[in-house]
Write a protein that holds these residues in place. Structure first.
Motif, PDB file in Angstrom:
ATOM      1  N   PHE A 109       8.944 116.179   2.891  1.00  0.00           N
ATOM      2  CA  PHE A 109       9.780 116.697   1.818  1.00  0.00           C
ATOM      3  C   PHE A 109       8.999 116.638   0.503  1.00  0.00           C
ATOM      4  O   PHE A 109       7.916 116.041   0.429  1.00  0.00           O
ATOM      5  CB  PHE A 109      11.081 115.904   1.715  1.00  0.00           C
ATOM      6  CG  PHE A 109      11.994 116.085   2.908  1.00  0.00           C
ATOM      7  CD1 PHE A 109      12.681 117.276   3.079  1.00  0.00           C
ATOM      8  CD2 PHE A 109      12.147 115.077   3.841  1.00  0.00           C
ATOM      9  CE1 PHE A 109      13.510 117.462   4.184  1.00  0.00           C
ATOM     10  CE2 PHE A 109      12.982 115.253   4.942  1.00  0.00           C
ATOM     11  CZ  PHE A 109      13.656 116.446   5.114  1.00  0.00           C
ATOM     12  N   THR A 113       8.464 112.134   1.520  1.00  0.00           N
ATOM     13  CA  THR A 113       9.104 111.543   2.689  1.00  0.00           C
ATOM     14  C   THR A 113       8.876 112.420   3.918  1.00  0.00           C
ATOM     15  O   THR A 113       9.102 113.631   3.860  1.00  0.00           O
ATOM     16  CB  THR A 113      10.618 111.395   2.452  1.00  0.00           C
ATOM     17  OG1 THR A 113      10.849 110.619   1.291  1.00  0.00           O
ATOM     18  CG2 THR A 113      11.297 110.738   3.655  1.00  0.00           C
ATOM     19  N   ASP A 119      16.696 113.673   9.960  1.00  0.00           N
ATOM     20  CA  ASP A 119      16.996 114.649   8.901  1.00  0.00           C
ATOM     21  C   ASP A 119      17.594 115.921   9.490  1.00  0.00           C
ATOM     22  O   ASP A 119      18.522 116.505   8.927  1.00  0.00           O
ATOM     23  CB  ASP A 119      15.726 114.995   8.121  1.00  0.00           C
ATOM     24  CG  ASP A 119      15.135 113.799   7.407  1.00  0.00           C
ATOM     25  OD1 ASP A 119      15.862 113.142   6.649  1.00  0.00           O
ATOM     26  OD2 ASP A 119      13.941 113.512   7.626  1.00  0.00           O
ATOM     27  N   ASN A 176      16.452 116.312   3.075  1.00  0.00           N
ATOM     28  CA  ASN A 176      16.034 114.905   3.060  1.00  0.00           C
ATOM     29  C   ASN A 176      17.303 114.057   3.152  1.00  0.00           C
ATOM     30  O   ASN A 176      18.009 113.857   2.164  1.00  0.00           O
ATOM     31  CB  ASN A 176      15.274 114.629   1.759  1.00  0.00           C
ATOM     32  CG  ASN A 176      14.721 113.218   1.675  1.00  0.00           C
ATOM     33  OD1 ASN A 176      15.299 112.290   2.242  1.00  0.00           O
ATOM     34  ND2 ASN A 176      13.627 113.066   0.952  1.00  0.00           N
TER      35      ASN A 176
END
Length: 527
Positions: A109, A113, A119, A176
């Motif tokens: 992301f 992350t 997700d 996310n």
């Protein structure tokens, strides 16, 4: 036996505004050199924008913007016919009821992350759980299961060869989950992340959301940490709400913008040197609805009346009203989708008059209803309705025009209370199954008073196409359906309006998509 996405791709289809009026407030194409890497791209379009939250979005401008900010499991590159890997690769079982997605290595992301299966599960289940979202229906009948940290399985009870196309929709973007949950996100109706997502982004796409004003403009900035294939070509993209196409044209010609999305065929034909226009048929279809419920339509309920209307029209003359990029509608399936008829109906006044005599019509006035404030692809409904009225008169049908605002007209149309009307339809996702609702007993069929029992043969084709498990079987059924719908039934498809994307010569890579219209990812400075 599992088959990879590339082996099954052929199963997916051959498929209150503030007008800025040139006052850019600093976001003008003149302020940065859009022709150089790292400049600003200014795009003018008439907003259909409700939110920056993918899970609650289901409007065209929202799709355009969110496709640049968020990634989906699969996507389209270059056309709307073959879903390709985006965040994941895919395999499906032979029955087309299990679809296994494996996340590509290294995808993160915008905050760094890693993208994980958790997700994916959260993002898709969030859309399924927000039942008042317009996008909620996309997840109907789909179960999402985590296999491991990189693998997710989507399952359906019945065959769903359209599922790979469905997951390309920006409403099913992968968010996310940790960040969204920290800001009120849940996978049920208690979700409260919308306001945060309207001001921030939680995606892995090439751009991030800098600011969003639903009435004026959206500003996207380059995601410097993007690690996918669609690298950002600009430091900033400004998408402005310019409600009048004439103002979009003025801005483009005056250098205040780089791209105009909503120009008509007449507006683009004289742009001349220094500009590029990408004209193509859209996926929208203008059609006539002829109600088959005698309590609603009276004489229109006779199939012979529908036949008379179908053959009374001069489709070439109607097409003259549509401009560049437009084509005759060859049926309820637009020509870029699998199963579409190769040719449309041709005018046959003798056949129209014979069918009209057989229908029992005695010259009574038939009211033609239509929305008069909602042009599609630059095509205004009033001149189309006027020309239809004129051509029907030549065949002996007395039609009176009954225009009304969209907001007034849509309720009786959806409720099946219009005897004779002019409307439009576009796909919910890039797959021919988006046009099966015209069948008897389906959503649009019922709006025309056409239950499944009215034509069991076509109703059976719809069911078989929905449940097909092979490419050849499904595409063959689509073709049979399109042909049958053109030979009978309560719909007379007229025009597939064109889409005209225009830019100055500093920009290359204009690309139309049936879901997100202008692909902001592919736009780049011209060499």
């Amino acid at each position: 036996m599992a088959r990879s996405l590339r082996h099954v791709a052929a199963a997916i289809v051959a498929v209150a505004a503030l007008a800025l009026a040139g006052c850019s407030g600093g976001n003008s194409a003149k302020n940065d050199d859009a022709g150089s890497v790292g400049g600003t791209l200014v795009v003018d379009t008439a907003f259909s924008l409700e939110t920056g939250d993918p899970g609650r979005n289901y409007v065209p401008t929202g799709n355009m913007v969110l496709h640049a900010v968020y990634d989906t499991l699969l996507t389209f590159h270059g056309d709307s016919t073959t879903p390709e890997p985006d965040l994941a690769t895919m395999e499906q079982n032979a029955d087309a009821t299990e679809f296994t997605f494996t996340l590509q290595d290294g995808r993160t992301f915008s905050d760094g992350t890693p993208v994980t299966a958790d997700d994916v599960v959260f993002s898709l289940n969030r859309v399924a759980g927000i039942t008042d979202s317009k996008a909620n229906f996309l997840m109907t009948g789909i179960t999402v299961t985590k296999v491991d940290d990189k693998t997710v399985k989507l399952s359906t009870k019945t065959p769903s060869l359209q599922l790979p196309a469905i997951v390309t929709n920006p409403s099913l973007s992968i968010l996310n989950s940790k960040l969204v949950k920290e800001n009120g996100g849940t996978a049920d109706m208690s979700d409260g992340a919308k306001s945060w997502l309207d001001a921030n982004s939680a995606g892995s796409g090439p751009y991030t959301l800098d600011s969003l004003d639903l009435t004026s403009q959206v500003v996207l900035v380059k995601n410097k940490d993007y690690d996918g294939e669609d690298k950002a070509a600009y430091d900033k993209i400004v998408v402005r709400n310019i409600s009048q196409s004439s103002t979009q044209l003025t801005n483009l010609k005056g250098g205040d913008s780089n791209i105009a999305v909503d120009l008509s065929g007449d507006q683009v034909k004289d742009l001349g040197d220094g500009f590029t226009v990408d004209s193509a048929p859209s996926a929208q279809t203008l059609f006539l609805l002829i109600n088959q419920d005698k309590a609603v339509g009276g004489v229109t309920a006779s199939p012979k009346f529908a036949e008379a209307v179908r053959y009374a029209l001069d489709y070439d003359k109607l097409l003259e009203l549509a401009g560049a990029g437009s084509v005759q509608a060859t049926g309820v399936i637009p020509p870029m989708f699998a199963g579409a008829n190769k040719e449309g109906v041709k005018q046959d006044l003798d056949r129209a008059k014979t069918a009209l005599a057989d229908s029992g019509y005695k010259g009574e006035e038939i009211k033609l209803q239509f929305p008069n404030d909602n042009p599609v692809g630059g095509v205004e409904f009033t001149p189309v309705a006027e020309r239809v009225q004129e051509q029907l008169k030549a065949a002996g049908i007395n039609a009176s025009l009954a225009p009304a605002p969209f907001a007034t007209e849509v309720e009786p149309y959806v409720g099946g209370k219009e005897a004779f009307s002019l409307w439009y339809w576009g796909p919910d996702y890039a797959d021919t199954t988006s046009f099966l609702p015209f069948g008897p007993g389906q959503k649009v069929g019922l709006r025309a008073g056409w239950p499944a029992t009215a034509d069991s043969a076509i109703a059976d084709l719809v069911t078989k196409a929905q449940n097909a498990t092979t490419v050849d079987e499904r595409n063959g059924l689509f073709g049979d359906y399109a042909k049958a719908m053109q030979e009978s039934g309560p719909f007379v498809p007229l025009i597939v309006p064109g889409i005209n994307l225009a830019s100055d010569d500093s920009v290359a890579g204009l690309q139309y998509d049936v879901t997100w219209t202008l692909d902001l990812r592919t736009a780049h400075p011209a060499k």
